[in-house]
Design a protein around this motif. Structure first.
Motif, PDB file in Angstrom:
ATOM      1  N   TYR A   1       0.830  -1.203   0.000  1.00 13.36           N
ATOM      2  CA  TYR A   1       0.000   0.000   0.000  1.00 13.36           C
ATOM      3  C   TYR A   1       0.868   1.259   0.000  1.00 13.36           C
ATOM      4  CZ  TYR A   1       1.057   0.215   5.003  1.00 13.36           C
ATOM      5  OH  TYR A   1       1.703   0.279   6.209  1.00 13.36           O
ATOM      6  N   GLU A   2       2.101   1.132   0.535  1.00 12.41           N
ATOM      7  CA  GLU A   2       3.001   2.276   0.531  1.00 12.41           C
ATOM      8  C   GLU A   2       3.422   2.647  -0.887  1.00 12.41           C
ATOM      9  OE1 GLU A   2       6.196   1.181   3.089  1.00 12.41           O
ATOM     10  OE2 GLU A   2       5.067   1.594   4.926  1.00 12.41           O
ATOM     11  N   LYS A   3       3.265   1.702  -1.816  1.00 19.91           N
ATOM     12  CA  LYS A   3       3.599   1.930  -3.212  1.00 19.91           C
ATOM     13  C   LYS A   3       2.356   2.234  -4.050  1.00 19.91           C
ATOM     14  CE  LYS A   3       7.351  -1.449  -2.735  1.00 19.91           C
ATOM     15  NZ  LYS A   3       7.903  -2.742  -3.235  1.00 19.91           N
ATOM     16  N   GLY A   4       1.243   2.448  -3.358  1.00 17.07           N
ATOM     17  CA  GLY A   4       0.013   2.805  -4.054  1.00 17.07           C
ATOM     18  C   GLY A   4      -0.896   1.641  -4.375  1.00 17.07           C
ATOM     19  N   ALA A   5      -0.609   0.443  -3.839  1.00 16.84           N
ATOM     20  CA  ALA A   5      -1.432  -0.731  -4.113  1.00 16.84           C
ATOM     21  C   ALA A   5      -2.603  -0.797  -3.122  1.00 16.84           C
ATOM     22  CB  ALA A   5      -0.598  -2.005  -4.043  1.00 16.84           C
ATOM     23  N   TYR A   6      -3.626  -0.028  -3.372  1.00 16.86           N
ATOM     24  CA  TYR A   6      -4.831  -0.040  -2.538  1.00 16.86           C
ATOM     25  C   TYR A   6      -5.969   0.587  -3.322  1.00 16.86           C
ATOM     26  CZ  TYR A   6      -3.701   4.893  -1.657  1.00 16.86           C
ATOM     27  OH  TYR A   6      -3.416   6.227  -1.803  1.00 16.86           O
ATOM     28  N   THR A   7      -7.162   0.398  -2.836  1.00 17.39           N
ATOM     29  CA  THR A   7      -8.337   1.003  -3.464  1.00 17.39           C
ATOM     30  C   THR A   7      -9.136   1.792  -2.441  1.00 17.39           C
ATOM     31  OG1 THR A   7      -9.764  -0.923  -3.053  1.00 17.39           O
ATOM     32  CG2 THR A   7      -8.527  -0.882  -5.136  1.00 17.39           C
ATOM     33  N   GLU A   8      -9.903   2.727  -2.948  1.00 18.17           N
ATOM     34  CA  GLU A   8     -10.816   3.511  -2.126  1.00 18.17           C
ATOM     35  C   GLU A   8     -12.159   3.620  -2.845  1.00 18.17           C
ATOM     36  OE1 GLU A   8      -7.791   6.526   0.246  1.00 18.17           O
ATOM     37  OE2 GLU A   8      -8.841   7.239  -1.555  1.00 18.17           O
ATOM     38  N   ILE A   9     -13.219   3.365  -2.109  1.00 23.20           N
ATOM     39  CA  ILE A   9     -14.566   3.518  -2.651  1.00 23.20           C
ATOM     40  C   ILE A   9     -15.272   4.606  -1.847  1.00 23.20           C
ATOM     41  CG2 ILE A   9     -16.779   2.407  -3.123  1.00 23.20           C
ATOM     42  CD1 ILE A   9     -15.330  -0.276  -3.195  1.00 23.20           C
ATOM     43  N   PRO A  10     -15.487   5.774  -2.441  1.00 20.47           N
ATOM     44  CA  PRO A  10     -16.179   6.847  -1.711  1.00 20.47           C
ATOM     45  C   PRO A  10     -17.679   6.570  -1.622  1.00 20.47           C
ATOM     46  CG  PRO A  10     -15.686   7.554  -3.936  1.00 20.47           C
ATOM     47  CD  PRO A  10     -15.057   6.195  -3.783  1.00 20.47           C
ATOM     48  N   MET A  11     -18.248   6.875  -0.483  1.00 17.19           N
ATOM     49  CA  MET A  11     -19.678   6.680  -0.265  1.00 17.19           C
ATOM     50  C   MET A  11     -20.261   7.951   0.325  1.00 17.19           C
ATOM     51  SD  MET A  11     -19.529   2.923   1.534  1.00 17.19           S
ATOM     52  CE  MET A  11     -18.649   1.562   0.774  1.00 17.19           C
TER      53      MET A  11
END
Length: 208
Positions: A148-158
């Motif tokens: 995740y420190e390298k940008g491997a993550y997702t975000e879903i805004p609600m």
């Protein structure tokens, strides 16, 4: 001080939750067990207490809870809706502490697991508490590394629009290896109404 107490709870548990821990012994007689901030439990004296003291741990107790003003609160256990700005008496048991959710909150619930990858997280429950507009960002990553420190993550805004009674799941941002491309959400309101929605990363909404 009620204001400081509420600020501390918000810092520990997030803006959605108000947790009121029970800080005094409710089932053991005070002559046996006493507690204070400096010395903690008087365990030595408790062991020397004369006679046997029995406690009924099934007996309900109660505690005072202050609900901050400026919003509506929901009892997490019963979904009772309560106006803030006053002190109430809440019945408690050995396995229940007062827990209240702020109006406008979106609270996700995943599967009942012992560890993160035990079951798929392909259907989440979203509890929405009406009474105010609200927002939440669902963050996910690979569970077991530092990618995740390298940008491997997702975000879903609600977001919840209270006037239109509509929950919107925004476009997913980011990606990581093994991520779910699609999943289901079950949206539940305090009055028991619920709706299911399929989500594949694109913006979608559900109206109540």
């Amino acid at each position: 001080d009620k204001k400081v107490w509420d600020m501390n709870d918000e810092y520990m548990f997030g803006k959605a939750f108000l947790v009121a821990p029970v800080l005094h012994a409710q089932y053991t007689q005070e002559k046996v067990v006493k507690v204070n901030e400096e010395s903690g439990w008087n365990r030595d004296n408790a062991g020397k207490a004369e006679g046997k003291v029995q406690a009924d741990f099934q007996q309900p107790k109660s505690t005072e809870v202050y609900l901050p003003c400026g919003t509506v609160w929901y009892d997490f256990w019963t979904n009772e809706k309560i106006e803030g700005g006053r002190e109430i008496t809440r019945e408690t048991t050995l396995d229940l502490i007062p827990l209240y959710i702020k109006a406008g909150s979106i609270v996700p619930f995943g599967p009942d697991v012992q560890y993160a990858t035990e079951k798929p997280w392909d259907n989440l429950v979203l509890r929405v508490y009406p009474g105010a507009d609200g927002s939440f960002v669902l963050y996910e990553d690979e569970f077991d590394n530092y990618n995740y420190e390298k940008g491997a993550y997702t975000e879903i805004p609600m977001s919840w629009d209270d006037s239109s009674r509509r929950l919107t799941l925004g476009t997913r941002k980011g990606e990581y290896k093994g991520m779910l491309q699609s999943r289901g959400f079950t949206v539940v309101l305090p009055d028991g109404r619920q709706k299911s929605v399929s989500y594949n990363g694109k913006k979608v909404s559900v109206k109540f």
